[in-house]
Scaffold this active site. Structure first.
Site, short mmCIF file in Angstrom:
data_model
loop_
_atom_site.label_atom_id
_atom_site.label_comp_id
_atom_site.label_asym_id
_atom_site.label_seq_id
_atom_site.Cartn_x
_atom_site.Cartn_y
_atom_site.Cartn_z
N CYS A 39 -3.33 -9.04 5.07
CA CYS A 39 -3.61 -7.76 5.58
C CYS A 39 -3.78 -7.92 6.91
CB CYS A 39 -3.83 -6.79 4.14
SG CYS A 39 -3.77 -4.90 5.25
N GLN A 97 -3.83 -7.15 -6.84
CA GLN A 97 -4.65 -7.77 -6.04
C GLN A 97 -6.22 -6.77 -5.44
OE1 GLN A 97 -3.36 -7.25 -1.35
NE2 GLN A 97 -2.55 -9.18 -2.24
N MET A 147 0.69 -1.10 0.33
CA MET A 147 0.42 -0.11 0.01
C MET A 147 1.23 1.03 0.30
SD MET A 147 -2.78 -0.40 -0.07
CE MET A 147 -3.94 0.13 0.09
N ARG A 170 9.79 -4.79 0.94
CA ARG A 170 10.19 -3.93 1.48
C ARG A 170 11.71 -3.99 0.61
NH1 ARG A 170 9.70 -4.67 7.52
NH2 ARG A 170 9.42 -7.07 6.89
#
Length: 335
Positions: free
Chosen positions: A103, A73, A22, A238
């Protein structure tokens, strides 16, 4: 201009994928990543099925043709709504539709989707069955190994069994529990311990499923180790965002056996026409360059590259000259 090679099918491209994140993996980020790797599977940020069906889908689902293979997604738990969102995604040309079952945010829980769906495998099965009926592309699932006090060794195989029986044969498993009470989404990415062994055990138990592992993978060496141990793919999050050169520049050569390692300076130059086009359409430079800050991570000049972009990209009239000035800090030190 030479034709771009036909993109790999998503199952093949999923040997390496960049996680949906996000506020990060928007279309500008995906364009940058695609310039660094022709084959890595790219994911959108999560979009709710309701937003796709009832919202500004042209804005929410916009992507560039260069991004293929690219997967959308979706978040949601209403089979009919997810089916309609899947149909729209297929009409817009996405290569895959993925259901988010991982999530852990409060907003996602209140909407009865995300990681809380680990507690409702039969509902997930109903959702993916409806999505598959509406789809012309693969439907996949991203999940956790469990939530809260669940025993992952019991919950995960049951989840995979029930959902795969509804026709899904590709899963990406974040190898951590999600704690829905007591931990923030950020903490849920770090604090619950990783259990890679459990994910590898699932591959042994379900050999016909394509399983990708996610969580804590921060190098191509680690990617190759998971693939060599038998998994179908590895999803990097990340690390691919903060140090994209380390993950993506050599990915085609090392993971897909196609091509030579790329060059970050060449990638910056390849971004310039895209930046010009974005600004010509009313966009701002910083919307693109915020995703480029980590391009030279660990290299001489990286700090000045980041600083110059951070200080100047937001200014009125900022364009490619700002990027080239920032690049000068890198090339001068490299010389």
């Amino acid at each position: 201009m030479p034709m771009r090679p036909t993109p790999l099918p998503p199952a093949a491209a999923a040997r390496l994928s960049v996680a949906p994140m996000m506020d990060w993996t928007d279309r500008h980020c995906r364009h940058l990543h695609r310039l660094m790797s022709r084959h890595t599977l790219l994911y959108t940020e999560m979009v709710t099925a309701a937003a796709v069906v009832h919202g500004d889908r042209a804005r929410l689902l916009a992507y560039g043709e260069a991004e293929h293979p690219v997967a959308l997604q979706l978040g949601g738990s209403d089979p009919a709504l997810l089916a309609e969102a899947t149909r729209i995604a297929c009409d817009m040309g996405y290569d895959e539709v993925n259901l988010n079952c991982g999530c852990p945010s409060d907003r996602v829980q209140s909407g009865r989707f995300g990681a809380i769906l680990m507690t409702e495998p039969d509902l997930v099965a109903a959702c993916v069955a409806a999505m598959r009926d509406a789809a012309t592309v693969p439907v996949t699932v991203k999940c956790r190994i469990g939530v809260d006090d669940q025993d992952p060794a019991t919950v995960l195989p049951d989840f995979l069994q029930r959902v795969s029986a509804a026709g899904v044969d590709r899963f990406t498993i974040h190898a951590r529990k999600a704690w829905l009470q007591g931990l923030s989404p950020k903490e849920n990415r770090d604090i619950p311990p990783l259990d890679y062994d459990l994910v590898h055990a699932m591959k042994a138990r379900f050999p016909d499923l394509h399983l990708s592992i996610n969580g804590g993978v921060d190098s191509l060496d680690a990617v190759q180790a998971h693939l060599a141990a038998g998994l179908g793919g590895v999803m990097v999050g990340r690390a691919a965002y903060h140090d994209p050169a380390a993950i993506l520049l050599d990915a085609d050569a090392r993971i897909f056996g196609d091509g030579a390692p790329g060059d970050a300076i060449a990638v910056v130059h390849a971004m310039l026409p895209y930046i010009d086009d974005h600004i010509a359409q009313g966009g701002r430079l910083g919307q693109v360059t915020r995703h480029m800050l980590g391009l030279f991570q660990g290299r001489p000049g990286a700090r000045m590259w980041r600083r110059h972009l951070s200080e100047h990209a937001h200014k009125d009239g900022a364009g490619c000259a700002v990027v080239l000035d920032a690049l000068g800090h890198v090339t001068e030190l490299a010389a």
